[in-house]
Scaffold this motif. Structure first.
Motif, PDB file in Angstrom:
ATOM      1  N   LEU A 156       0.821  -1.207   0.000  1.00 17.51           N
ATOM      2  CA  LEU A 156       0.000   0.000   0.000  1.00 17.51           C
ATOM      3  C   LEU A 156       0.859   1.262   0.000  1.00 17.51           C
ATOM      4  CD1 LEU A 156      -2.875  -0.935   2.491  1.00 17.51           C
ATOM      5  CD2 LEU A 156      -3.060  -0.606   0.009  1.00 17.51           C
ATOM      6  N   LEU A 157       1.923   1.223   0.814  1.00 17.35           N
ATOM      7  CA  LEU A 157       2.806   2.385   0.854  1.00 17.35           C
ATOM      8  C   LEU A 157       3.580   2.539  -0.455  1.00 17.35           C
ATOM      9  CD1 LEU A 157       4.190   2.247   4.502  1.00 17.35           C
ATOM     10  CD2 LEU A 157       2.287   3.560   3.590  1.00 17.35           C
ATOM     11  N   ASP A 158       3.893   1.428  -1.102  1.00 16.43           N
ATOM     12  CA  ASP A 158       4.557   1.510  -2.412  1.00 16.43           C
ATOM     13  C   ASP A 158       3.636   2.146  -3.447  1.00 16.43           C
ATOM     14  OD1 ASP A 158       6.947   0.431  -1.560  1.00 16.43           O
ATOM     15  OD2 ASP A 158       6.385  -1.628  -2.028  1.00 16.43           O
ATOM     16  N   ILE A 159       2.345   1.822  -3.375  1.00 15.29           N
ATOM     17  CA  ILE A 159       1.378   2.451  -4.277  1.00 15.29           C
ATOM     18  C   ILE A 159       1.370   3.967  -4.071  1.00 15.29           C
ATOM     19  CG2 ILE A 159      -1.100   2.707  -4.750  1.00 15.29           C
ATOM     20  CD1 ILE A 159      -1.397  -0.281  -4.181  1.00 15.29           C
ATOM     21  N   CYS A 160       1.374   4.356  -2.791  1.00 12.68           N
ATOM     22  CA  CYS A 160       1.390   5.792  -2.484  1.00 12.68           C
ATOM     23  C   CYS A 160       2.639   6.465  -3.044  1.00 12.68           C
ATOM     24  CB  CYS A 160       1.326   5.993  -0.971  1.00 12.68           C
ATOM     25  SG  CYS A 160      -0.216   5.460  -0.208  1.00 12.68           S
ATOM     26  N   ALA A 161       3.788   5.837  -2.822  1.00 14.62           N
ATOM     27  CA  ALA A 161       5.046   6.423  -3.276  1.00 14.62           C
ATOM     28  C   ALA A 161       5.087   6.532  -4.794  1.00 14.62           C
ATOM     29  CB  ALA A 161       6.211   5.584  -2.766  1.00 14.62           C
ATOM     30  N   THR A 162       4.561   5.507  -5.482  1.00  8.14           N
ATOM     31  CA  THR A 162       4.557   5.518  -6.952  1.00  8.14           C
ATOM     32  C   THR A 162       3.690   6.655  -7.492  1.00  8.14           C
ATOM     33  OG1 THR A 162       4.902   3.132  -7.053  1.00  8.14           O
ATOM     34  CG2 THR A 162       3.993   4.185  -9.015  1.00  8.14           C
ATOM     35  N   MET A 176     -10.179   3.394  -5.561  1.00  6.78           N
ATOM     36  CA  MET A 176      -9.394   2.746  -4.518  1.00  6.78           C
ATOM     37  C   MET A 176      -8.056   3.446  -4.318  1.00  6.78           C
ATOM     38  SD  MET A 176      -7.917  -1.141  -4.145  1.00  6.78           S
ATOM     39  CE  MET A 176      -6.472  -0.751  -5.130  1.00  6.78           C
ATOM     40  N   SER A 177      -7.362   3.743  -5.428  1.00  7.89           N
ATOM     41  CA  SER A 177      -6.077   4.431  -5.324  1.00  7.89           C
ATOM     42  C   SER A 177      -6.234   5.809  -4.711  1.00  7.89           C
ATOM     43  CB  SER A 177      -5.428   4.554  -6.710  1.00  7.89           C
ATOM     44  OG  SER A 177      -5.132   3.282  -7.241  1.00  7.89           O
ATOM     45  N   LYS A 178      -7.311   6.516  -5.079  1.00  9.42           N
ATOM     46  CA  LYS A 178      -7.535   7.842  -4.525  1.00  9.42           C
ATOM     47  C   LYS A 178      -7.744   7.767  -3.017  1.00  9.42           C
ATOM     48  CE  LYS A 178     -10.079  10.548  -6.921  1.00  9.42           C
ATOM     49  NZ  LYS A 178     -11.261  11.213  -7.563  1.00  9.42           N
ATOM     50  N   SER A 179      -8.499   6.747  -2.573  1.00 14.53           N
ATOM     51  CA  SER A 179      -8.752   6.585  -1.140  1.00 14.53           C
ATOM     52  C   SER A 179      -7.461   6.284  -0.379  1.00 14.53           C
ATOM     53  CB  SER A 179      -9.769   5.463  -0.910  1.00 14.53           C
ATOM     54  OG  SER A 179      -9.967   5.215   0.465  1.00 14.53           O
ATOM     55  N   VAL A 180      -6.618   5.418  -0.954  1.00 13.49           N
ATOM     56  CA  VAL A 180      -5.339   5.080  -0.309  1.00 13.49           C
ATOM     57  C   VAL A 180      -4.457   6.309  -0.199  1.00 13.49           C
ATOM     58  CG1 VAL A 180      -3.204   3.767  -0.566  1.00 13.49           C
ATOM     59  CG2 VAL A 180      -5.396   2.656  -0.979  1.00 13.49           C
ATOM     60  N   LEU A 181      -4.371   7.083  -1.289  1.00 16.06           N
ATOM     61  CA  LEU A 181      -3.524   8.268  -1.303  1.00 16.06           C
ATOM     62  C   LEU A 181      -4.014   9.334  -0.335  1.00 16.06           C
ATOM     63  CD1 LEU A 181      -2.793   8.563  -5.120  1.00 16.06           C
ATOM     64  CD2 LEU A 181      -1.148   8.048  -3.328  1.00 16.06           C
TER      65      LEU A 181
END
Length: 225
Positions: A156-162, A176-181
């Protein structure tokens, strides 16, 4: 270290149950642990260890030192030693009184038999924490939590960093990506809390600090809505 017939948790405070430790030594080696037994009027429960299992590798530090002291008090490393007033105390367990007998075998090896007069508490506390016998359920919980941290938290943190590195506009992100970010800061904070809880609540030796990732080193900025 190989273990067979692992004992289930046993606690007691009765003279009817005896705790026995069996060791073996060749003419040129130090005694190593072969098995531990709980012996009662109608039962016998054994935990066996592989060859060359050193005393310090099997038992909690204070127990290992107590056993070493008993061995050192044997004259010539043979014979019989009785210490009825001996007391070995660790967290959650007290061992009282020991009778140590050494037998010379036909193979040239020596057999050491420790018989404790009585015990009070949970016998699994006698073992070194890294064996995972002191609290099997706690060890399972720790392993599951660590797996969640590494297998779920880190991706999840890798997705944020990317996404942060690419500076992708919000309107091009899936929900989903927007919610994580948008919750990256809170996610990082909660993962770090779980890591710290595991690190400081686990018995020594179960989870080493270097095994746990450092979530605060991942520079993830909070994304506003």
């Amino acid at each position: 270290m190989e273990m067979t017939a692992v004992a289930s948790p046993v606690s007691g405070s009765s003279d009817q149950q005896k705790f026995v430790i069996n060791m073996l030594a060749s003419p040129k080696s130090q005694p190593f642990v072969r098995s531990c037994e709980i012996v009662g009027p109608n039962m016998r429960q054994r935990t066996s260890f592989g060859e060359n299992s050193a005393i310090e590798d099997v038992f909690e530090n204070r127990v290992a030192q107590g056993l070493r002291d008993c061995l050192e008090r044997l004259e010539g490393g043979q014979g019989i030693l009785s210490l009825p007033e001996l007391l070995i105390e660790v967290e959650g367990l007290i061992l009282v009184g020991v009778h140590l007998m050494v037998r010379q075998l036909e193979t040239g090896e020596r057999a050491f038999i420790f018989r404790f007069r009585t015990f009070v508490g949970l016998l699994q506390r006698i073992y070194h924490p890294r064996l995972g016998l002191t609290d099997p359920m706690a060890g399972l919980t720790d392993n599951l939590a660590l797996a969640m941290l590494c297998d779920v938290g880190l991706p999840l943190l890798d997705i944020c960093a990317t996404h942060e590195g690419r500076q992708i506009p919000d309107d091009r992100l899936d929900p989903m990506s927007k919610s994580v970010l948008n919750n990256a800061h809170e996610l990082r904070f909660r993962l770090e809390l779980i890591k710290r809880f595991l690190k400081f609540s686990s018995p020594a030796g179960r989870l080493q600090p270097q095994v746990l990732p450092d979530f605060y080193d991942r520079r993830i900025k909070y994304r506003s809505h």
